[in-house]
Design a protein around this motif. Structure first.
Motif, PDB file in Angstrom:
ATOM      1  N   ALA A 189       2.863  33.313 -18.028  1.00  0.00           N
ATOM      2  CA  ALA A 189       1.718  32.392 -18.053  1.00  0.00           C
ATOM      3  C   ALA A 189       0.822  32.796 -16.886  1.00  0.00           C
ATOM      4  CB  ALA A 189       2.193  30.943 -17.917  1.00  0.00           C
ATOM      5  N   PRO A 190      -0.040  33.793 -17.091  1.00  0.00           N
ATOM      6  CA  PRO A 190      -0.747  34.420 -15.971  1.00  0.00           C
ATOM      7  C   PRO A 190      -1.893  33.618 -15.382  1.00  0.00           C
ATOM      8  CG  PRO A 190      -1.424  35.419 -18.040  1.00  0.00           C
ATOM      9  CD  PRO A 190      -0.320  34.457 -18.370  1.00  0.00           C
ATOM     10  N   ASN A 191      -2.346  32.585 -16.059  1.00  0.00           N
ATOM     11  CA  ASN A 191      -3.493  31.814 -15.551  1.00  0.00           C
ATOM     12  C   ASN A 191      -3.034  30.624 -14.722  1.00  0.00           C
ATOM     13  OD1 ASN A 191      -5.101  33.584 -16.931  1.00  0.00           O
ATOM     14  ND2 ASN A 191      -5.678  32.149 -18.540  1.00  0.00           N
ATOM     15  N   ASP A 192      -3.814  30.266 -13.713  1.00  0.00           N
ATOM     16  CA  ASP A 192      -3.569  29.054 -12.941  1.00  0.00           C
ATOM     17  C   ASP A 192      -4.195  27.858 -13.642  1.00  0.00           C
ATOM     18  OD1 ASP A 192      -2.301  29.712 -10.290  1.00  0.00           O
ATOM     19  OD2 ASP A 192      -3.977  31.114 -10.232  1.00  0.00           O
ATOM     20  N   ARG A 193      -3.531  26.724 -13.540  1.00  0.00           N
ATOM     21  CA  ARG A 193      -4.187  25.480 -13.947  1.00  0.00           C
ATOM     22  C   ARG A 193      -5.235  25.142 -12.890  1.00  0.00           C
ATOM     23  NH1 ARG A 193      -1.850  22.949 -18.153  1.00  0.00           N
ATOM     24  NH2 ARG A 193       0.276  23.552 -18.721  1.00  0.00           N
ATOM     25  N   ARG A 194      -6.408  24.784 -13.325  1.00  0.00           N
ATOM     26  CA  ARG A 194      -7.525  24.569 -12.406  1.00  0.00           C
ATOM     27  C   ARG A 194      -7.702  23.088 -12.086  1.00  0.00           C
ATOM     28  NH1 ARG A 194      -8.715  29.296  -9.867  1.00  0.00           N
ATOM     29  NH2 ARG A 194      -8.339  30.986 -11.353  1.00  0.00           N
ATOM     30  N   LEU A 195      -8.081  22.809 -10.850  1.00  0.00           N
ATOM     31  CA  LEU A 195      -8.366  21.447 -10.421  1.00  0.00           C
ATOM     32  C   LEU A 195      -9.865  21.220 -10.545  1.00  0.00           C
ATOM     33  CD1 LEU A 195      -7.283  18.833  -9.136  1.00  0.00           C
ATOM     34  CD2 LEU A 195      -7.725  19.862  -6.897  1.00  0.00           C
ATOM     35  N   ASP A 196     -10.243  20.287 -11.391  1.00  0.00           N
ATOM     36  CA  ASP A 196     -11.656  20.056 -11.689  1.00  0.00           C
ATOM     37  C   ASP A 196     -12.213  18.968 -10.790  1.00  0.00           C
ATOM     38  OD1 ASP A 196     -14.133  20.090 -12.861  1.00  0.00           O
ATOM     39  OD2 ASP A 196     -13.535  18.957 -14.655  1.00  0.00           O
ATOM     40  N   ILE A 197     -12.542  19.345  -9.558  1.00  0.00           N
ATOM     41  CA  ILE A 197     -13.204  18.422  -8.629  1.00  0.00           C
ATOM     42  C   ILE A 197     -14.359  19.163  -7.975  1.00  0.00           C
ATOM     43  CG2 ILE A 197     -11.144  17.044  -8.171  1.00  0.00           C
ATOM     44  CD1 ILE A 197     -10.843  18.557  -5.522  1.00  0.00           C
ATOM     45  N   ASP A 198     -15.329  18.413  -7.457  1.00  0.00           N
ATOM     46  CA  ASP A 198     -16.467  19.021  -6.786  1.00  0.00           C
ATOM     47  C   ASP A 198     -16.000  19.851  -5.594  1.00  0.00           C
ATOM     48  OD1 ASP A 198     -18.195  17.810  -8.534  1.00  0.00           O
ATOM     49  OD2 ASP A 198     -18.712  16.142  -7.192  1.00  0.00           O
ATOM     50  N   ARG A 354       3.513  24.096  12.031  1.00  0.00           N
ATOM     51  CA  ARG A 354       4.322  23.139  11.298  1.00  0.00           C
ATOM     52  C   ARG A 354       3.767  22.950   9.886  1.00  0.00           C
ATOM     53  NH1 ARG A 354       1.833  18.142  14.762  1.00  0.00           N
ATOM     54  NH2 ARG A 354       0.095  17.666  13.365  1.00  0.00           N
ATOM     55  N   ILE A 355       4.609  22.358   9.053  1.00  0.00           N
ATOM     56  CA  ILE A 355       4.251  21.993   7.694  1.00  0.00           C
ATOM     57  C   ILE A 355       4.351  20.479   7.588  1.00  0.00           C
ATOM     58  CG2 ILE A 355       4.917  22.166   5.257  1.00  0.00           C
ATOM     59  CD1 ILE A 355       6.120  24.936   6.000  1.00  0.00           C
ATOM     60  N   ARG A 356       3.319  19.850   7.046  1.00  0.00           N
ATOM     61  CA  ARG A 356       3.334  18.396   6.886  1.00  0.00           C
ATOM     62  C   ARG A 356       3.304  18.058   5.407  1.00  0.00           C
ATOM     63  NH1 ARG A 356      -0.973  14.376   7.339  1.00  0.00           N
ATOM     64  NH2 ARG A 356      -2.366  15.934   8.232  1.00  0.00           N
ATOM     65  N   LEU A 357       4.301  17.315   4.946  1.00  0.00           N
ATOM     66  CA  LEU A 357       4.342  16.844   3.577  1.00  0.00           C
ATOM     67  C   LEU A 357       3.622  15.504   3.502  1.00  0.00           C
ATOM     68  CD1 LEU A 357       8.071  17.650   2.697  1.00  0.00           C
ATOM     69  CD2 LEU A 357       6.050  19.079   2.357  1.00  0.00           C
ATOM     70  N   ALA A 358       2.676  15.389   2.609  1.00  0.00           N
ATOM     71  CA  ALA A 358       1.874  14.162   2.491  1.00  0.00           C
ATOM     72  C   ALA A 358       1.917  13.677   1.042  1.00  0.00           C
ATOM     73  CB  ALA A 358       0.432  14.423   2.918  1.00  0.00           C
ATOM     74  N   TYR A 359       2.044  12.365   0.884  1.00  0.00           N
ATOM     75  CA  TYR A 359       2.241  11.785  -0.449  1.00  0.00           C
ATOM     76  C   TYR A 359       1.164  10.762  -0.799  1.00  0.00           C
ATOM     77  CZ  TYR A 359       6.752  14.078  -0.525  1.00  0.00           C
ATOM     78  OH  TYR A 359       7.755  15.020  -0.522  1.00  0.00           O
ATOM     79  N   ARG A 360       1.050  10.524  -2.106  1.00  0.00           N
ATOM     80  CA  ARG A 360       0.128   9.536  -2.671  1.00  0.00           C
ATOM     81  C   ARG A 360      -1.318   9.802  -2.239  1.00  0.00           C
ATOM     82  NH1 ARG A 360       2.087   5.821  -5.584  1.00  0.00           N
ATOM     83  NH2 ARG A 360       0.264   4.465  -5.356  1.00  0.00           N
ATOM     84  N   LEU A 361      -1.709  11.069  -2.382  1.00  0.00           N
ATOM     85  CA  LEU A 361      -3.075  11.475  -2.080  1.00  0.00           C
ATOM     86  C   LEU A 361      -3.665  12.159  -3.309  1.00  0.00           C
ATOM     87  CD1 LEU A 361      -2.728  12.942   1.544  1.00  0.00           C
ATOM     88  CD2 LEU A 361      -3.618  10.694   0.874  1.00  0.00           C
ATOM     89  N   THR A 362      -4.701  11.558  -3.881  1.00  0.00           N
ATOM     90  CA  THR A 362      -5.359  12.113  -5.053  1.00  0.00           C
ATOM     91  C   THR A 362      -6.658  12.781  -4.615  1.00  0.00           C
ATOM     92  OG1 THR A 362      -4.450  10.400  -6.505  1.00  0.00           O
ATOM     93  CG2 THR A 362      -6.416  11.564  -7.284  1.00  0.00           C
ATOM     94  N   PRO A 363      -6.810  14.096  -4.853  1.00  0.00           N
ATOM     95  CA  PRO A 363      -8.020  14.789  -4.381  1.00  0.00           C
ATOM     96  C   PRO A 363      -9.262  14.314  -5.119  1.00  0.00           C
ATOM     97  CG  PRO A 363      -6.693  16.228  -5.768  1.00  0.00           C
ATOM     98  CD  PRO A 363      -5.881  14.999  -5.547  1.00  0.00           C
ATOM     99  N   ARG A 364     -10.303  14.058  -4.353  1.00  0.00           N
ATOM    100  CA  ARG A 364     -11.584  13.615  -4.937  1.00  0.00           C
ATOM    101  C   ARG A 364     -12.617  14.735  -4.923  1.00  0.00           C
ATOM    102  NH1 ARG A 364     -12.506   7.900  -4.636  1.00  0.00           N
ATOM    103  NH2 ARG A 364     -14.661   8.449  -5.173  1.00  0.00           N
TER     104      ARG A 364
END
Length: 556
Positions: A189-198, A354-364
């Motif tokens: 499955a060579p294509n990435d799923r795209r995120l449709d945001i501004d 460091r790496i920070r895991l963050a939850y319940r964040l919906t990209p706008r």
């Protein structure tokens, strides 16, 4: 000894995140340790500190039954592939496999178990093995050891590589069928799923999978513009690829210098200003997409933190979740520290990366005018907005299959419609004669490298059954005609000898620095290395080809 679970007839087979060894049934013969192609099995008395958590995880799989949770059932042996019956007057089964990643090579391995079967593998790149070469993080060398199995398969005299040949461009499906009984597509499955945001598409935005390809020296991504001159990177999505990228971006470059990472990526990481990678997920901790082994490996390799609010979410989920696997993930997450002396979570600080895991964040939207400057999120399920500044924004929300010329395609599922690997015409519901699929283009982008083994076995069983039943048409062209046709269409075809020359040259390039290899990242350099071997001793090569063609009808 039937001590490794889940087995093919058990729930969770092909979807389980890891295999479990029953300490009661195991007789410590060590056979699995020696045979495991990816080094996934180790004796319990030789585990390093980072592997010790798996002792408890393995033990919990065999814990006393929990109410509502089914225990692992008694196992049975894996199904045995039936031998191909070559009927009187019929040619030996000859199969074209398009693609050369795990699904393709596992299918070739299963086919070559049958006496008389011939396999030709076509790959559009000059180098084989797909995501194992270009998609596995360089600091996971054990995972890449599966290529040792693939090399063994490729050395079979009934196997041929046709590398640097693109099906649909240099050859059509019908032309492959003229030279083979069947064509098996294992193109992933060579294509990435795209995120449709501004803002996606601004300089400083991209995908995690493209970055992994850049890190691994894939020739199509060698010149990807990667700017690591900012303190923070945001990755949207929290699957295993996201964790791989975050781990590499925060790793010690001196450690990476002992791997097969691409030289251009190593140079960029040595001068990187990145101090923090934020991995942002829409849902809560209980729905984390990464696997348990990947999480355990991450926490043992670098600093991983959670904000106070996400710590509370972990504890809340932990109190209500009953699924053992999910609970194990939450147990690990509950042990993570907070940003600490590096300052509040909004600032990376001057401490260790460091790496920070963050939850319940919906990209706008992605913030910035001429280039990315951060991401605006909504707290999932609310109107509350949060801004995270970043100089590089990557998405990691999955893969998508691409249509294959001359085959039907299901746009909604992004797979070739099939029944157990047999390609099916969606209008009639009938199999498309001679066409098969395996791997992600068959089932979608799910599972792991090992999942492809059972997936490919199922497809090969269907293909062999169709051949035995006389449902596949014999090739109309002689075996020697295929190589002539390919070379006429693509003079720069790379064969097995050419690939071995590329492989040997890369290994030699890395020897002086103690690296497993230094990859060629330009197709022209790969072809030059291959050509030096393919031009050698033309009379001998012609004799070997002639002997192979004479031997093929006698193999059965």
């Amino acid at each position: 000894m039937n001590c490794i679970h889940p087995t093919p007839d058990e729930p969770g087979f092909a979807t389980s995140e890891m295999l479990y060894i029953d300490p009661v049934a195991c007789v410590d013969c060590g056979a699995c340790v020696n045979a495991c192609p990816v080094g996934a099995i180790a004796p319990d008395n030789r585990l390093d500190v980072r592997q010790l958590p798996f002792v408890e995880i393995n033990a919990s799989y065999y814990a006393p039954p929990v109410a509502g949770v089914k225990p692992p059932p008694t196992s049975k042996l894996a199904p045995v592939l039936p031998a191909a019956a070559v009927h009187v007057g019929r040619q030996p089964l000859t199969v074209a496999i398009v693609g050369s990643g795990p699904a393709a090579m596992y299918a070739a391995d299963e086919l070559l178990v049958q006496p008389g079967v011939r396999v030709n593998v076509f790959e559009k790149l000059p180098t084989p093995y797909g995501l194992v070469r270009a998609g596995v993080a360089p600091d996971h060398p054990n995972t890449k050891r599966v290529t040792q199995l693939f090399d063994r398969v490729a050395r079979d005299r009934r196997f041929r590589f046709f590398l640097n040949v693109e099906i649909g461009k240099h050859l059509r499906h019908a032309e492959l069928l003229a030279h083979h009984h069947a064509v098996l597509y294992a193109v992933g499955a060579p294509n990435d799923r795209r995120l449709d945001i501004d803002g996606m598409g601004l300089p400083g935005t991209g995908t995690a999978t493209a970055l992994v390809a850049w890190i691994n020296g894939h020739p199509d991504f060698a010149h990807l513009p990667v700017d690591l001159g900012h303190e923070r990177v945001v990755i949207i999505g929290n699957g295993n690829v996201a964790l791989d990228v975050a781990r590499v971006l925060t790793a010690d470059p001196d450690d990476l210098a002992r791997t097969d990472i691409a030289d251009h990526a190593l140079r960029a990481l040595r001068s990187s200003a990145v101090r923090e990678v934020v991995i942002a997920a829409r849902r809560g901790p209980a729905y984390s997409a990464f696997t348990l082994p990947e999480l355990v490996g991450l926490t043992g390799a670098c600093d991983v933190v959670l904000d106070a609010g996400d710590h509370r979410r972990v504890l809340d989920d932990r109190a209500t979740v009953s699924d053992p696997l999910t609970r194990s993930k939450l147990d690990v997450l509950a042990t993570l520290g907070s940003p600490g002396e590096g300052g509040p979570a909004s600032a990376p600080g001057i401490g260790r990366r460091r790496i920070r895991l963050a939850y319940r964040l919906t990209p706008r939207r992605v913030l910035g005018q001429r280039r990315a400057g951060g991401v605006e999120f909504a707290v999932t399920g609310t109107d509350e907005l949060r801004r995270i500044d970043a100089g590089l924004v990557l998405t990691s929300i999955g893969y998508r299959g691409r249509p294959i010329r001359d085959l039907p395609f299901d746009e909604s599922a992004a797979v070739v419609p099939n029944d157990g690997g047999r390609v099916v015409d969606p209008d009639t519901g009938q199999p498309v004669s001679g066409a098969y699929v395996a791997g992600w283009i068959k089932r979608g982008p799910t599972g792991f490298i090992g999942t492809n083994k059972s997936c490919s076995l199922q497809t090969v069983q269907a293909l062999v059954a169709d051949f035995n039943a006389g449902k596949l048409t014999d090739p109309v062209a002689k075996p020697a005609a295929l190589a002539k046709l390919v070379r006429a269409r693509q003079p720069e075809v790379v064969d097995s000898l050419g690939w071995r020359a590329i492989d040997a040259a890369e290994v030699a390039r890395g020897a002086d620095d103690g690296r497993p290899r230094v990859k060629f990242t330009a197709t022209a350099d790969m072809l030059a290395a291959a050509a030096s071997a393919q031009r050698a001793s033309p009379p001998a090569r012609r004799l070997l080809a002639r002997l192979r063609d004479l031997a093929e009808p006698m193999v059965s």
